[in-house]
Design a protein around this motif. Structure first.
Motif, mmCIF file in Angstrom:
data_model
loop_
_atom_site.group_PDB
_atom_site.id
_atom_site.type_symbol
_atom_site.label_atom_id
_atom_site.label_comp_id
_atom_site.label_asym_id
_atom_site.label_seq_id
_atom_site.Cartn_x
_atom_site.Cartn_y
_atom_site.Cartn_z
ATOM 1 N N GLY A 36 0.831 -1.194 0.000
ATOM 2 C CA GLY A 36 0.000 0.000 0.000
ATOM 3 C C GLY A 36 0.862 1.240 0.000
ATOM 4 N N ALA A 37 1.903 1.223 0.830
ATOM 5 C CA ALA A 37 2.834 2.348 0.883
ATOM 6 C C ALA A 37 3.614 2.475 -0.423
ATOM 7 C CB ALA A 37 3.787 2.179 2.057
ATOM 8 N N ALA A 38 4.034 1.327 -0.974
ATOM 9 C CA ALA A 38 4.786 1.356 -2.235
ATOM 10 C C ALA A 38 3.920 1.886 -3.377
ATOM 11 C CB ALA A 38 5.301 -0.044 -2.571
ATOM 12 N N ASN A 39 2.665 1.460 -3.431
ATOM 13 C CA ASN A 39 1.751 1.931 -4.475
ATOM 14 C C ASN A 39 1.502 3.431 -4.344
ATOM 15 O OD1 ASN A 39 1.504 -0.672 -5.474
ATOM 16 N ND2 ASN A 39 -0.453 -1.078 -4.479
ATOM 17 N N ALA A 40 1.351 3.896 -3.104
ATOM 18 C CA ALA A 40 1.098 5.313 -2.871
ATOM 19 C C ALA A 40 2.288 6.168 -3.304
ATOM 20 C CB ALA A 40 0.794 5.555 -1.397
ATOM 21 N N ALA A 41 3.471 5.573 -3.258
ATOM 22 C CA ALA A 41 4.686 6.295 -3.673
ATOM 23 C C ALA A 41 4.907 6.216 -5.180
ATOM 24 C CB ALA A 41 5.895 5.742 -2.934
ATOM 25 N N GLY A 42 3.992 5.576 -5.899
ATOM 26 C CA GLY A 42 4.100 5.508 -7.355
ATOM 27 C C GLY A 42 4.180 4.115 -7.925
ATOM 28 N N GLY A 43 4.432 3.115 -7.068
ATOM 29 C CA GLY A 43 4.522 1.748 -7.541
ATOM 30 C C GLY A 43 5.930 1.193 -7.416
ATOM 31 N N VAL A 44 6.111 -0.014 -7.932
ATOM 32 C CA VAL A 44 7.396 -0.704 -7.853
ATOM 33 C C VAL A 44 8.044 -0.728 -9.231
ATOM 34 C CG1 VAL A 44 8.522 -2.919 -7.362
ATOM 35 C CG2 VAL A 44 6.606 -2.147 -5.934
ATOM 36 N N LYS A 45 9.293 -0.330 -9.300
ATOM 37 C CA LYS A 45 10.054 -0.359 -10.561
ATOM 38 C C LYS A 45 10.587 -1.774 -10.766
ATOM 39 C CE LYS A 45 12.293 1.682 -14.070
ATOM 40 N NZ LYS A 45 13.395 2.635 -13.813
ATOM 41 N N PHE A 46 10.101 -2.449 -11.801
ATOM 42 C CA PHE A 46 10.503 -3.822 -12.105
ATOM 43 C C PHE A 46 11.766 -3.838 -12.954
ATOM 44 C CE2 PHE A 46 6.524 -4.672 -10.335
ATOM 45 C CZ PHE A 46 6.234 -6.026 -10.295
ATOM 46 N N GLY A 47 12.374 -5.022 -12.998
ATOM 47 C CA GLY A 47 13.622 -5.168 -13.744
ATOM 48 C C GLY A 47 13.481 -5.023 -15.237
ATOM 49 N N ASP A 48 12.248 -5.084 -15.761
ATOM 50 C CA ASP A 48 12.044 -4.901 -17.200
ATOM 51 C C ASP A 48 11.827 -3.435 -17.560
ATOM 52 O OD1 ASP A 48 9.523 -4.441 -16.188
ATOM 53 O OD2 ASP A 48 8.497 -5.909 -17.447
ATOM 54 N N GLY A 49 11.994 -2.560 -16.562
ATOM 55 C CA GLY A 49 11.878 -1.133 -16.820
ATOM 56 C C GLY A 49 10.505 -0.540 -16.578
ATOM 57 N N LYS A 50 9.507 -1.373 -16.331
ATOM 58 C CA LYS A 50 8.142 -0.875 -16.129
ATOM 59 C C LYS A 50 7.839 -0.716 -14.637
ATOM 60 C CE LYS A 50 6.136 -2.580 -20.438
ATOM 61 N NZ LYS A 50 7.409 -2.927 -21.069
ATOM 62 N N THR A 51 7.037 0.264 -14.317
ATOM 63 C CA THR A 51 6.602 0.498 -12.946
ATOM 64 C C THR A 51 5.175 -0.017 -12.787
ATOM 65 O OG1 THR A 51 8.033 2.426 -12.682
ATOM 66 C CG2 THR A 51 6.162 2.229 -11.169
ATOM 67 N N ARG A 52 4.979 -0.859 -11.784
ATOM 68 C CA ARG A 52 3.670 -1.497 -11.605
ATOM 69 C C ARG A 52 3.142 -1.290 -10.195
ATOM 70 N NH1 ARG A 52 6.768 -5.074 -14.826
ATOM 71 N NH2 ARG A 52 5.732 -5.645 -16.784
ATOM 72 N N LYS A 53 1.817 -1.245 -10.077
ATOM 73 C CA LYS A 53 1.153 -1.282 -8.780
ATOM 74 C C LYS A 53 0.940 -2.754 -8.416
ATOM 75 C CE LYS A 53 0.581 3.212 -8.397
ATOM 76 N NZ LYS A 53 -0.758 3.847 -8.414
ATOM 77 N N VAL A 54 1.036 -3.060 -7.129
ATOM 78 C CA VAL A 54 0.870 -4.436 -6.652
ATOM 79 C C VAL A 54 -0.509 -4.578 -6.017
ATOM 80 C CG1 VAL A 54 1.776 -6.261 -5.169
ATOM 81 C CG2 VAL A 54 3.351 -4.627 -6.242
ATOM 82 N N GLU A 55 -1.322 -5.465 -6.572
ATOM 83 C CA GLU A 55 -2.664 -5.706 -6.068
ATOM 84 C C GLU A 55 -2.684 -7.010 -5.273
ATOM 85 O OE1 GLU A 55 -5.143 -5.665 -9.533
ATOM 86 O OE2 GLU A 55 -4.942 -3.490 -9.825
ATOM 87 N N ILE A 56 -3.441 -7.032 -4.178
ATOM 88 C CA ILE A 56 -3.515 -8.201 -3.299
ATOM 89 C C ILE A 56 -4.940 -8.726 -3.254
ATOM 90 C CG2 ILE A 56 -3.036 -9.118 -1.007
ATOM 91 C CD1 ILE A 56 -0.556 -7.918 -2.257
ATOM 92 N N LYS A 57 -5.109 -10.005 -3.584
ATOM 93 C CA LYS A 57 -6.400 -10.676 -3.430
ATOM 94 C C LYS A 57 -6.299 -11.624 -2.235
ATOM 95 C CE LYS A 57 -8.208 -10.645 -8.188
ATOM 96 N NZ LYS A 57 -9.507 -10.034 -7.851
ATOM 97 N N THR A 58 -7.294 -11.606 -1.357
ATOM 98 C CA THR A 58 -7.253 -12.447 -0.165
ATOM 99 C C THR A 58 -8.358 -13.492 -0.187
ATOM 100 O OG1 THR A 58 -8.630 -10.884 1.089
ATOM 101 C CG2 THR A 58 -6.243 -10.593 1.198
ATOM 102 N N TYR A 59 -8.054 -14.648 0.399
ATOM 103 C CA TYR A 59 -8.971 -15.785 0.422
ATOM 104 C C TYR A 59 -8.908 -16.429 1.803
ATOM 105 C CZ TYR A 59 -8.120 -15.268 -4.643
ATOM 106 O OH TYR A 59 -7.973 -14.778 -5.920
ATOM 107 N N ASP A 60 -10.052 -16.654 2.419
ATOM 108 C CA ASP A 60 -10.119 -17.241 3.756
ATOM 109 C C ASP A 60 -10.170 -18.766 3.666
ATOM 110 O OD1 ASP A 60 -10.484 -17.795 6.422
ATOM 111 O OD2 ASP A 60 -12.538 -17.024 6.524
#
Length: 416
Positions: free
Chosen positions: A75-99
């Protein structure tokens, strides 16, 4: 002529069907917004992770934490703009949860739902039986099941589990750390053992026994077991108390049983020093309600800082962690279980892998994930680090033995 025209028509239809099937296959492999070679669950702008864990039932406390920590980190990383991946693209990380309520069958069904939902990788989920429930299916699907909260060494053996990687130290490592501290005390000790009758309990006991083997000052006087489905271990505690052991090695994973055990031993007048696994040693959720201060010592192991401990109250890592938990995971209170911190460290470790993967594929992700060494993630104790390069070991394999001080834990320099 009719036969030849029919033949041409038949082969024409086959060709059209083949082209349509190929196109459909390509669409299924390439999520919208990604290149044709991308794995499911990752696009040019997002990557989707899945967490199956107990969000209800007796293990919901630590299970909820496994979600909260990773949500807080990203959440903090996404708010700061996302994560810079090794392929040069910046992505947001989404989390799906299952009980999965700590039910293996539900965990398997959740994994199948993850596949249907187009999840890129499963991570952070709590439990050995639940993670084991879909391990083989994940291997068949070539689906990463990584940095999961189980000390089962099978998950970190590359030949047997090529798409898996455990996160927390294996059970044997935790048991051995306490055994080494006890053996080094030099004084005579009688040890009583109660262990969960599964790979979890057996792993802890094996590690402990190997560490004290040959130590002339350590005598194991009685060893009993219980089932994870049991609602009481009063009979076992009464029998173990009769041995006069001054040390109790309690390899137990169930929170209510651990609290009840602490209370029962006091009721029958047995007050040994205790060893508790890292996942059932929470000061606020287990030790305080169990009356742990009545014992001469409660020992456990850790690799992460304890927010409840006064020594970490103003620690920059802890301050940011608690702020992120509240802001991005809607977890306003001080976490009662270490799993919140653990899954926050999982997030930091995943980010390291994302930064190293050069292609948007699961293969590239696994290669990057297995190449992390000496990474001192936020919240990690001095002397511990993430190292994913050791076959047969999880991401974290070093632990520090700690002693409960009435509020939190402090490093145990010696036993006693």
């Amino acid at each position: 002529m009719k036969i030849r025209r029919s033949a041409r028509g038949f082969f024409g239809v086959v060709a059209v069907v083949a082209i349509v099937a190929l196109a459909a296959s390509s669409c299924s492999r390439a999520p919208k917004g990604s290149s044709g070679s991308a794995s499911p669950g990752i696009t040019d702008t997002t990557v989707t992770l899945g967490v199956t864990t107990p969000l209800s039932g007796p293990t919901a406390g630590p299970g909820t934490c496994t979600v909260a920590g990773v949500k807080a980190y990203f959440g903090a990383a996404n708010a700061a703009g996302g994560v810079k991946f090794g392929d040069g693209k910046t992505r947001k990380v989404e989390i799906k949860t299952y009980d999965d309520t700590y039910d293996p069958q539900k965990a398997l069904a959740n994994f199948q739902q993850m596949v249907s939902d187009g999840v890129f990788a499963a991570t952070a989920g709590l439990g050995t039986p639940t993670n084991r429930a879909f391990r083989e299916a994940a291997i068949d699907e070539k689906f990463p099941q990584v940095l999961v909260m189980t000390g089962d060494p099978l998950f970190s053996t590359r030949k047997d589990s090529p798409w898996q990687l455990g996160f927390v130290p294996i059970y044997q490592n935790e048991g051995a750390a306490f055994g080494q501290l006890l053996a080094a005390s030099g004084s005579q000790h009688k040890v009583a053992i109660l262990a969960q009758n599964d790979d979890y309990g057996k792993g802890y006991v094996d590690g402990f026994k190997q560490a004290v083997a040959g130590a002339p000052n350590i005598q194991i006087v009685r060893e009993l077991s219980y089932e994870a489905t049991d609602t009481s271990v009063d009979a076992q505690l009464t029998e173990l108390a009769g041995t006069g052991a001054d040390v109790f090695f309690n390899a137990m994973s169930i929170t209510p049983l651990t609290i009840a055990s602490l209370q029962k031993a006091q009721q029958i007048g047995w007050r040994p020093s205790w060893f508790l696994p890292s996942n059932t040693s929470s000061p606020s959720a287990i030790l305080t309600p169990g009356g742990a201060s009545a014992y001469p010592g409660i020992y456990s192991v850790a690799f992460s800082k304890t927010p409840q401990s006064p020594e970490f109250a103003s620690d920059p890592d802890v301050v940011k962690f608690l702020s992120d938990l509240k802001t991005y995971a809607n977890y306003p209170s001080l976490p009662a279980f270490p799993h919140c911190a653990w899954s926050y460290i999982v997030g930091a470790t995943l980010e390291q892998a994302f930064q190293k993967m050069t292609e948007p594929t699961r293969d590239s992700f696994m290669t990057a994930l297995r190449g992390i060494s000496g990474f001192r993630a936020p919240l990690m104790l001095q002397g511990t680090a993430v190292d994913t390069t050791k076959d047969g070991q999880p991401a974290v394999s070093t632990v520090i033995v700690q002693k409960y001080n009435g509020k939190g834990y402090a490093t145990a320099q010696k036993f006693g």
